[in-house]
Write an enzyme that holds these catalytic residues in place. Structure first.
Site, PDB file in Angstrom:
ATOM      1  N   GLU A  60      43.887  38.037  47.851  1.00 13.94           N
ATOM      2  CA  GLU A  60      43.704  37.234  49.128  1.00 13.94           C
ATOM      3  C   GLU A  60      41.929  35.991  48.210  1.00 13.94           C
ATOM      4  O   GLU A  60      41.515  36.689  47.221  1.00 13.94           O
ATOM      5  CB  GLU A  60      43.277  37.237  50.927  1.00 13.94           C
ATOM      6  CG  GLU A  60      44.430  37.942  51.188  1.00 13.94           C
ATOM      7  CD  GLU A  60      44.337  37.730  52.554  1.00 13.94           C
ATOM      8  OE1 GLU A  60      42.814  38.546  53.313  1.00 13.94           O
ATOM      9  OE2 GLU A  60      45.300  38.873  53.272  1.00 13.94           O
ATOM     10  N   GLY A  78      39.745  36.253  48.841  1.00 13.56           N
ATOM     11  CA  GLY A  78      38.403  37.505  48.219  1.00 13.56           C
ATOM     12  C   GLY A  78      38.505  38.238  48.428  1.00 13.56           C
ATOM     13  O   GLY A  78      37.931  39.274  49.184  1.00 13.56           O
ATOM     14  N   TRP A 113      46.820  34.085  44.334  1.00 12.81           N
ATOM     15  CA  TRP A 113      47.505  34.565  43.060  1.00 12.81           C
ATOM     16  C   TRP A 113      48.570  35.056  42.797  1.00 12.81           C
ATOM     17  O   TRP A 113      48.974  35.753  42.230  1.00 12.81           O
ATOM     18  CB  TRP A 113      46.440  35.755  42.151  1.00 12.81           C
ATOM     19  CG  TRP A 113      44.513  35.215  42.248  1.00 12.81           C
ATOM     20  CD1 TRP A 113      44.124  36.043  43.200  1.00 12.81           C
ATOM     21  CD2 TRP A 113      44.226  34.249  41.718  1.00 12.81           C
ATOM     22  NE1 TRP A 113      43.079  35.737  43.369  1.00 12.81           N
ATOM     23  CE2 TRP A 113      43.228  34.468  42.318  1.00 12.81           C
ATOM     24  CE3 TRP A 113      44.571  33.616  41.219  1.00 12.81           C
ATOM     25  CZ2 TRP A 113      41.843  34.126  42.041  1.00 12.81           C
ATOM     26  CZ3 TRP A 113      43.830  32.224  40.757  1.00 12.81           C
ATOM     27  CH2 TRP A 113      42.112  32.966  41.151  1.00 12.81           C
ATOM     28  N   ASP A 146      53.363  50.504  42.239  1.00 16.08           N
ATOM     29  CA  ASP A 146      53.221  52.105  41.278  1.00 16.08           C
ATOM     30  C   ASP A 146      54.894  50.803  40.527  1.00 16.08           C
ATOM     31  O   ASP A 146      54.664  51.446  38.508  1.00 16.08           O
ATOM     32  CB  ASP A 146      54.039  53.101  41.455  1.00 16.08           C
ATOM     33  CG  ASP A 146      52.738  54.237  42.414  1.00 16.08           C
ATOM     34  OD1 ASP A 146      51.504  53.398  42.356  1.00 16.08           O
ATOM     35  OD2 ASP A 146      53.166  54.579  43.021  1.00 16.08           O
ATOM     36  N   GLU A 198      48.510  43.206  39.384  1.00 17.46           N
ATOM     37  CA  GLU A 198      48.506  44.631  39.366  1.00 17.46           C
ATOM     38  C   GLU A 198      47.730  45.148  39.465  1.00 17.46           C
ATOM     39  O   GLU A 198      48.506  46.801  38.564  1.00 17.46           O
ATOM     40  CB  GLU A 198      50.637  44.775  38.823  1.00 17.46           C
ATOM     41  CG  GLU A 198      51.666  43.236  39.234  1.00 17.46           C
ATOM     42  CD  GLU A 198      52.762  43.712  39.359  1.00 17.46           C
ATOM     43  OE1 GLU A 198      53.310  44.894  39.434  1.00 17.46           O
ATOM     44  OE2 GLU A 198      53.300  42.954  39.485  1.00 17.46           O
ATOM     45  N   SER A 256      42.342  46.697  34.819  1.00 16.67           N
ATOM     46  CA  SER A 256      42.087  48.179  33.930  1.00 16.67           C
ATOM     47  C   SER A 256      41.232  49.339  34.596  1.00 16.67           C
ATOM     48  O   SER A 256      41.646  50.423  34.683  1.00 16.67           O
ATOM     49  CB  SER A 256      41.788  47.799  32.246  1.00 16.67           C
ATOM     50  OG  SER A 256      42.772  47.423  31.865  1.00 16.67           O
ATOM     51  N   GLU A 257      40.599  48.253  35.715  1.00 14.58           N
ATOM     52  CA  GLU A 257      39.445  49.442  36.350  1.00 14.58           C
ATOM     53  C   GLU A 257      39.934  50.302  37.507  1.00 14.58           C
ATOM     54  O   GLU A 257      39.544  51.454  37.913  1.00 14.58           O
ATOM     55  CB  GLU A 257      38.187  48.439  36.262  1.00 14.58           C
ATOM     56  CG  GLU A 257      37.213  47.656  35.509  1.00 14.58           C
ATOM     57  CD  GLU A 257      37.674  47.082  34.783  1.00 14.58           C
ATOM     58  OE1 GLU A 257      39.152  46.258  35.110  1.00 14.58           O
ATOM     59  OE2 GLU A 257      37.242  47.244  32.895  1.00 14.58           O
TER      60      GLU A 257
HETATM   61  N1  CAA Z   1      51.707  55.062  46.932  1.00 18.74           N
HETATM   62  C1  CAA Z   1      51.892  55.608  48.394  1.00 18.74           C
HETATM   63  N2  CAA Z   1      50.726  55.675  48.870  1.00 18.74           N
HETATM   64  C2  CAA Z   1      49.544  54.908  48.513  1.00 18.74           C
HETATM   65  C3  CAA Z   1      49.574  55.584  46.671  1.00 18.74           C
HETATM   66  C4  CAA Z   1      50.962  54.838  46.273  1.00 18.74           C
HETATM   67  N3  CAA Z   1      51.286  55.258  44.958  1.00 18.74           N
HETATM   68  N4  CAA Z   1      48.046  55.414  46.333  1.00 18.74           N
HETATM   69  C5  CAA Z   1      47.614  55.836  47.431  1.00 18.74           C
HETATM   70  N5  CAA Z   1      48.672  55.418  49.398  1.00 18.74           N
HETATM   71  C6  CAA Z   1      48.112  55.436  50.030  1.00 18.74           C
HETATM   72  C7  CAA Z   1      46.800  56.900  50.701  1.00 18.74           C
HETATM   73  O1  CAA Z   1      48.553  58.264  50.839  1.00 18.74           O
HETATM   74  C8  CAA Z   1      46.413  56.510  51.690  1.00 18.74           C
HETATM   75  O2  CAA Z   1      46.769  56.563  53.087  1.00 18.74           O
HETATM   76  P1  CAA Z   1      46.926  57.699  53.889  1.00 18.74           P
HETATM   77  O3  CAA Z   1      45.128  57.398  54.523  1.00 18.74           O
HETATM   78  O4  CAA Z   1      47.742  57.935  54.519  1.00 18.74           O
HETATM   79  O5  CAA Z   1      46.885  58.978  53.702  1.00 18.74           O
HETATM   80  C9  CAA Z   1      46.624  54.783  51.203  1.00 18.74           C
HETATM   81  O6  CAA Z   1      47.740  54.797  50.298  1.00 18.74           O
HETATM   82  C10 CAA Z   1      45.064  54.409  51.205  1.00 18.74           C
HETATM   83  O7  CAA Z   1      44.816  54.852  49.906  1.00 18.74           O
HETATM   84  P2  CAA Z   1      43.571  54.923  48.778  1.00 18.74           P
HETATM   85  O8  CAA Z   1      42.098  55.733  50.362  1.00 18.74           O
HETATM   86  O9  CAA Z   1      43.189  55.627  47.711  1.00 18.74           O
HETATM   87  O10 CAA Z   1      42.949  53.839  49.494  1.00 18.74           O
HETATM   88  P3  CAA Z   1      42.421  52.343  48.753  1.00 18.74           P
HETATM   89  O11 CAA Z   1      41.482  52.119  49.751  1.00 18.74           O
HETATM   90  O12 CAA Z   1      40.190  53.480  48.114  1.00 18.74           O
HETATM   91  O13 CAA Z   1      42.825  51.737  47.405  1.00 18.74           O
HETATM   92  C11 CAA Z   1      42.939  51.259  45.654  1.00 18.74           C
HETATM   93  C12 CAA Z   1      42.882  52.634  46.526  1.00 18.74           C
HETATM   94  C13 CAA Z   1      43.724  52.397  44.130  1.00 18.74           C
HETATM   95  C14 CAA Z   1      41.438  50.219  44.869  1.00 18.74           C
HETATM   96  C15 CAA Z   1      43.636  50.042  45.376  1.00 18.74           C
HETATM   97  O14 CAA Z   1      43.592  49.716  46.494  1.00 18.74           O
HETATM   98  C16 CAA Z   1      44.608  49.117  45.033  1.00 18.74           C
HETATM   99  O15 CAA Z   1      45.373  49.950  43.913  1.00 18.74           O
HETATM  100  N6  CAA Z   1      44.161  47.962  44.841  1.00 18.74           N
HETATM  101  C17 CAA Z   1      44.301  46.667  42.959  1.00 18.74           C
HETATM  102  C18 CAA Z   1      45.650  46.374  44.264  1.00 18.74           C
HETATM  103  C19 CAA Z   1      46.113  45.492  43.083  1.00 18.74           C
HETATM  104  O16 CAA Z   1      47.372  46.320  42.376  1.00 18.74           O
HETATM  105  N7  CAA Z   1      47.098  44.380  42.977  1.00 18.74           N
HETATM  106  C20 CAA Z   1      47.224  43.292  42.679  1.00 18.74           C
HETATM  107  C21 CAA Z   1      47.491  41.828  43.448  1.00 18.74           C
HETATM  108  S1  CAA Z   1      49.554  42.514  43.129  1.00 18.74           S
HETATM  109  C22 CAA Z   1      49.306  40.543  41.927  1.00 18.74           C
HETATM  110  O17 CAA Z   1      49.488  41.235  41.151  1.00 18.74           O
HETATM  111  C23 CAA Z   1      50.493  39.707  42.012  1.00 18.74           C
HETATM  112  C24 CAA Z   1      51.624  39.284  41.805  1.00 18.74           C
HETATM  113  O18 CAA Z   1      51.970  37.918  42.102  1.00 18.74           O
HETATM  114  C25 CAA Z   1      51.624  39.771  39.676  1.00 18.74           C
END
Ligand code: CAA
Length: 408
Positions: A138, A140, A167, A259, A382, A385-386
């Site tokens: 979003e 923000g 985005w 993933d 998606e 890198s961080e």
């Molecule tokens: N598969 C399934 N579930 C998963 C998972 C995975 N790979 N990784 C974590 N989870 C689950 C955890 O098990 C947990 O579930 P429970 O509470 O039930 O145990 C839940 O998700 C939360 O896990 P975390 O506490 O690890 O989550 P977090 O809030 O700390 O955030 C993060 C993790 C890795 C930072 C995540 O928020 C993330 O990947 N952020 C990046 C988002 C992103 O990639 N955005 C890109 C947007 S899409 C795009 O780019 C659009 C386009 O058009 C190309």
């Protein structure tokens, strides 16, 4: 003893199977002939290359990984990576359009959708009658994906969606969107001490639903024709059947979807890196300076050698992640590793290509500058890198714990 050795030999192969090799050859030729030249034009004009998507649909690529049952090709994810890499070598914009269609839109519908939803959406996605998109970020929030403000109120027969997604690749061009929204009221989350991600749900939203609108096309550094824009939801009534999985399962759906998506972006980045290497090496073989071809200089050779090694390493990381997914193994870490490595490599490769081409590399006469611009976003979308490093670290820490017998 002899037998065991043979089994081990068979269990690891670096050779594509016949289907994968044929697919690679076919898509390479198609992309070279139809996408490569046009990539310059769409980069300049920002025009969404609808005809590229239609050609991919004709070839069955828009349903490559969708099950045959729903009109797709039921192909494995190594094949998916091969296709995305080959397309990206010619046109990285077209590669991300297809990657989002398959891994961010069709894949979660296939994994989490009801039979009715699969019938309704997958067949059209497979045929390319529908273009898909995925809406998580979003204005923000990006990396902190759970901090979304888009709301989904349960109204019985339908959910009422309000908010702005940002985005969105394929944004205004898509027909069907996977939308992540907070479906649990803040008071409930607070009263039950549930973390905010537990209240997120995933929905299938159609472009023609009343209240769906789009922001302006983003004017981007690279990947300029992928119709990136905001998707706005203003009192959109989404039938309750369009909920993917169960209420509150949305965050897991989003992360598991990413993933798979990360294998696609790694493959896109690899295609850009390979194209940069191909351009820089062929230029170095013909360009003369100080009375000889510049490829004879060690300074140039070392740059090309590093790239050649890293491109091979990146490809193996991608195939490993894709193969693990195909085997039904957990591959979160491997997908993040492939994306991290290949996206940083793509930017480096674009930069080296410009350096080797010198002044020419800095102009639009050659593709090096576009490769460099296209590459950068692969380090951001998606998951930056961080974020990939965080995901890898979290998985490594778990693995160390398991190795030393620490309780989970
Ligand atoms: N598969 C399934 N579930 C998963 C998972 C995975 N790979 N990784 C974590 N989870 C689950 C955890 O098990 C947990 O579930 P429970 O509470 O039930 O145990 C839940 O998700 C939360 O896990 P975390 O506490 O690890 O989550 P977090 O809030 O700390 O955030 C993060 C993790 C890795 C930072 C995540 O928020 C993330 O990947 N952020 C990046 C988002 C992103 O990639 N955005 C890109 C947007 S899409 C795009 O780019 C659009 C386009 O058009 C190309």
């Amino acid at each position: 003893m002899q037998k065991t050795v043979e089994v081990e030999k068979e269990s690891l192969s670096f050779k594509l199977n016949n289907d994968q090799a044929l697919l690679q050859k076919t898509i390479r030729e198609v992309a070279l002939e139809n996408f490569k030249e046009k990539a310059r034009e769409i980069d300049k004009s920002h025009r969404f290359p609808r005809e590229n998507f239609e050609l991919l649909a004709k070839l069955g690529m828009t349903g490559l990984t969708i099950s045959e049952e729903y009109g797709g090709g039921s192909m494995d994810y190594v094949s998916y990576a091969i296709v995305i890499e080959e397309i990206a070598k010619a046109c990285a914009t077209t590669a991300v359009i297809l990657s989002v269609q398959l891994s961010l839109c069709a894949a979660p519908i296939e994994k989490y959708g009801s039979t009715e939803l699969k019938e309704k959406y997958l067949k059209k996605l497979a045929l390319g009658e529908y273009l898909g998109a995925f809406c998580l970020s979003e204005p923000g929030n990006g990396s902190d994906a759970a901090a979304m403000l888009t709301k989904a109120e349960n109204k019985g027969d339908y959910y009422l969606l309000n908010g702005t997604k940002a985005w969105v690749t394929n944004g205004s061009e898509a027909n069907v969107y996977i939308i992540l929204a907070q479906s649990t009221p803040a008071e409930t989350l607070h009263a039950t001490s549930l973390p905010k991600h537990k209240g997120v749900s995933a929905f299938i939203v159609e472009k023609n639903m009343l209240g769906v609108s789009f922001g302006k096309l983003e004017d981007k550094l690279g990947i300029r024709a992928s119709a990136t824009c905001q998707v706005r939801l203003d009192d959109v009534k989404v039938p309750k059947e369009n909920l993917l999985g169960t209420e509150g399962e949305g965050f897991k759906i989003a992360l598991s979807t990413l993933d798979t998506g990360r294998i696609g972006i790694a493959a896109q980045a690899l295609g850009i890196a390979q194209a940069s290497y191909d351009l820089a090496s062929s230029y170095a073989k013909t360009r003369e300076a100080f009375g000889q071809k510049i490829i004879n200089f060690q300074a140039i050779q070392f740059m090309l050698v590093d790239l050649a090694c890293e491109v091979e390493a990146g490809r193996l990381l991608i195939y490993q992640a894709a193969h693990m997914k195909d085997q039904g193994l957990k591959y979160t870490r491997q997908a993040a590793e492939a994306k991290l490595f290949c996206s940083e490599l793509a930017t480096k490769a674009g930069n080296i290509a410009i350096q080797i081409l010198g002044g020419y590399g800095y102009t639009t006469e050659y593709d090096a500058e576009r490769y460099y611009r296209d590459a950068k976003i692969t380090e951001i979308y998606e998951g930056t890198s961080e974020i990939q490093r965080l995901v890898i670290a979290e998985n490594i820490i778990k693995e160390i714990g398991e190795r030393i017998g620490e309780p989970a």
